[in-house]
Design an enzyme around this catalytic site. Structure first.
Site, PDB file in Angstrom:
ATOM      1  N   THR A  83       0.816  -1.221   0.000  1.00  0.00           N
ATOM      2  CA  THR A  83       0.000   0.000   0.000  1.00  0.00           C
ATOM      3  C   THR A  83       0.846   1.266   0.000  1.00  0.00           C
ATOM      4  OG1 THR A  83      -1.745  -1.194   1.117  1.00  0.00           O
ATOM      5  CG2 THR A  83      -1.828   1.177   1.308  1.00  0.00           C
ATOM      6  N   THR A 161       1.850  -4.606   4.159  1.00  0.00           N
ATOM      7  CA  THR A 161       1.689  -4.887   5.592  1.00  0.00           C
ATOM      8  C   THR A 161       1.327  -6.337   5.904  1.00  0.00           C
ATOM      9  OG1 THR A 161      -0.644  -4.305   5.492  1.00  0.00           O
ATOM     10  CG2 THR A 161       0.892  -2.551   6.094  1.00  0.00           C
ATOM     11  N   ASP A 162       0.530  -6.958   5.006  1.00  0.00           N
ATOM     12  CA  ASP A 162      -0.122  -8.207   5.406  1.00  0.00           C
ATOM     13  C   ASP A 162       0.837  -9.311   5.858  1.00  0.00           C
ATOM     14  OD1 ASP A 162      -2.653  -7.238   5.124  1.00  0.00           O
ATOM     15  OD2 ASP A 162      -2.837  -7.830   3.025  1.00  0.00           O
ATOM     16  N   LYS A 239       1.363  -8.589  12.640  1.00  0.00           N
ATOM     17  CA  LYS A 239       0.241  -7.720  12.294  1.00  0.00           C
ATOM     18  C   LYS A 239      -0.954  -8.213  13.098  1.00  0.00           C
ATOM     19  CE  LYS A 239      -2.363  -5.664   8.527  1.00  0.00           C
ATOM     20  NZ  LYS A 239      -2.668  -5.566   7.104  1.00  0.00           N
TER      21      LYS A 239
HETATM   22  N1  ASP Z   1      -2.052  -6.689   0.633  1.00  0.00           N
HETATM   23  C1  ASP Z   1      -1.154  -5.561   0.774  1.00  0.00           C
HETATM   24  C2  ASP Z   1       0.237  -6.103   1.058  1.00  0.00           C
HETATM   25  O1  ASP Z   1       0.452  -6.714   2.072  1.00  0.00           O
HETATM   26  C3  ASP Z   1      -1.655  -4.676   1.836  1.00  0.00           C
HETATM   27  C4  ASP Z   1      -0.720  -3.599   2.336  1.00  0.00           C
HETATM   28  O2  ASP Z   1       0.261  -3.253   1.802  1.00  0.00           O
HETATM   29  O3  ASP Z   1      -1.046  -3.084   3.379  1.00  0.00           O
HETATM   30  O4  ASP Z   1       1.113  -5.905   0.278  1.00  0.00           O
END
Ligand code: ASP
Length: 421
Positions: A83, A161-162, A239
């Site tokens: 993101t 993040t995931d 997370k």
């Molecule tokens: N699905 C994305 C990822 O983990 C979500 C994010 O970046 O927060 O790359």
């Protein structure tokens, strides 16, 4: 004269008066103002009373977003997607990658007040769910090169993040004798959005990359306020929220430091920088491993299947270390025993996330231990998965005993023996 993106303005709304730089807004009905601290503030058009121009954007040839300030410490940046590297696509309503990933620096130039971005590497642009150990190895290789260059103080990695905590754990094991900071950061809201968390996270990541914290750390919001971040040890972070800015929490430990854009307050001890040392890449990995969760009624055949195809498994077991045995309709013990006798390495990690396994409390746990399951105390299941792949990826640790010993050795702070309870 009408104000345009890049102009300095003062905006009076029905609530307050704000000063900053106008930013191109892709959100319908929203005017975007970059405040002095880098925060993108979204203002509803209907709330605006007046916009006064303070200064026109300096025209001329387009300046490079990346400026060199030789007085500041040098940091290398690895951009990998997620993101933080995306912007809203108003045709679909979803987010898409920034057309030029270095646009990140145009959106958040405050990083240049803290460090000099010497090099930017973009090995791939992926969401973290699409990564695997080969991507972790690629990132680790770039880190090794940068960290062993006398000119580079530390590395920042921007990431989705995931599954960020998997990459954090992998780098914690792959970068042996770490000499400088390796800082992973992220954002929960795309970089072009009002109130994106990217500004504070990037500034604090830069602060840590220039510090003496020679560890793989994750730097991100400490709370949902936009005031400071935490630096969290890469092998003990997870997370724990789908959308909050402070999605990442330290598990079974404390944060290493509170990080503000202008300073760091250390909370716990950490490995310290040693510019005379060299980091070594040690990225062996065996991906014939699995991470599964025990649930009541689990079918024992799963272990028969695993033992024919896989070399190791981490099972998330109950709080203290249980899974269905003797009195259960589906007793897992015979299948686990067959699997272990067949050579499958079976590890147990804690399903409750917080706390530690203690198989000695009840007799079924003792029984499981005697069967050869390796109980991993307070180690996070995700870290355990990565560590198992790392250990099985090294030919020098091949006997069951050597593997057990390595899995139970505290290589990168993945165990915290001072944890109470
Ligand atoms: N699905 C994305 C990822 O983990 C979500 C994010 O970046 O927060 O790359």
């Amino acid at each position: 004269m009408e104000a345009k993106p890049g102009d300095r303005v003062s905006i009076r709304t029905v609530h307050e008066t704000l000063e900053g730089t106008l930013v191109e807004s892709y959100e319908a009905g929203i005017v975007l103002l970059k405040l002095r601290n880098g925060y993108n503030f979204g203002i509803k058009k209907e709330d605006i009373v007046s916009i006064d121009l303070i200064g026109k954007k300096k025209e001329g040839k387009k300046k490079e977003a990346r400026k060199v300030n030789s007085k500041l410490p040098n940091v290398d940046v690895i951009i990998t997607g997620g993101t933080i590297s995306s912007r809203v696509d108003y045709q679909t309503g979803g987010v898409k990658w920034l057309t030029n990933p270095e646009e990140l620096f145009e959106l958040y130039p405050e990083i240049f007040e803290i460090c000099n971005v010497r090099k930017v590497e973009i090995p791939f642009m992926k969401a973290s769910e699409n990564m695997d150990y080969k991507d972790w190895q690629e990132i680790a290789k770039i880190c090794e090169k940068s960290l062993n260059d006398g000119d580079c103080e530390g590395v920042i990695i921007t990431h989705g993040t995931d599954f960020l905590h998997y990459t954090a754990a992998a780098l914690s094991f792959f970068l042996k004798d770490l000499n400088k900071p390796v800082v992973l950061t992220y954002s929960q809201r795309s970089s072009d959005r009002a109130s994106s968390d990217a500004a504070l996270n990037l500034q604090c990541a830069a602060r840590v990359a220039c510090s003496d914290i020679a560890e793989v750390v994750l730097v991100g919001h400490a709370s949902s306020n936009d005031d400071f971040c935490y630096a969290l040890r890469g092998s003990k972070v997870r997370k724990l929220h789908s959308s909050r800015r402070d999605a990442f929490k330290p598990v079974n430990t404390m944060a290493i430091a509170r990080v503000f854009p202008d300073r760091i307050e250390t909370i716990t001890g950490h490995r310290t920088r040693d510019d005379n040392k060299k980091v070594k890449l040690d990225d062996g990995f065996n991906d014939k491993i699995a991470l599964i969760k025990f649930y009541p009624g689990m079918d024992p055949e799963i272990f028969d299947f695993l033992s024919t195809r896989y070399h190791g498994v981490v099972i998330e077991v109950s709080g203290l270390g249980h899974l269905a045995i003797d009195e259960a309709r589906k007793n897992l013990l015979p299948a686990i025993k067959r699997a272990i006798d067949n050579g499958l390495i079976v590890c147990a990690a804690c399903q409750t996330v917080y706390g530690r396994l203690d198989p000695l409390v009840y007799s079924p746990g003792r029984k499981l231990m005697n069967y050869g399951i390796i109980f991993l105390g307070d180690m996070l299941a995700e870290t355990a998965y990565v560590k198992l792949g790392f250990v099985l990826g090294h030919r020098q640790w091949k006997t069951k005993e050597q593997i057990r010993e390595k899995m139970l050795e505290n290589i990168s702070g993945e165990f915290n023996n001072r944890l109470e309870g």
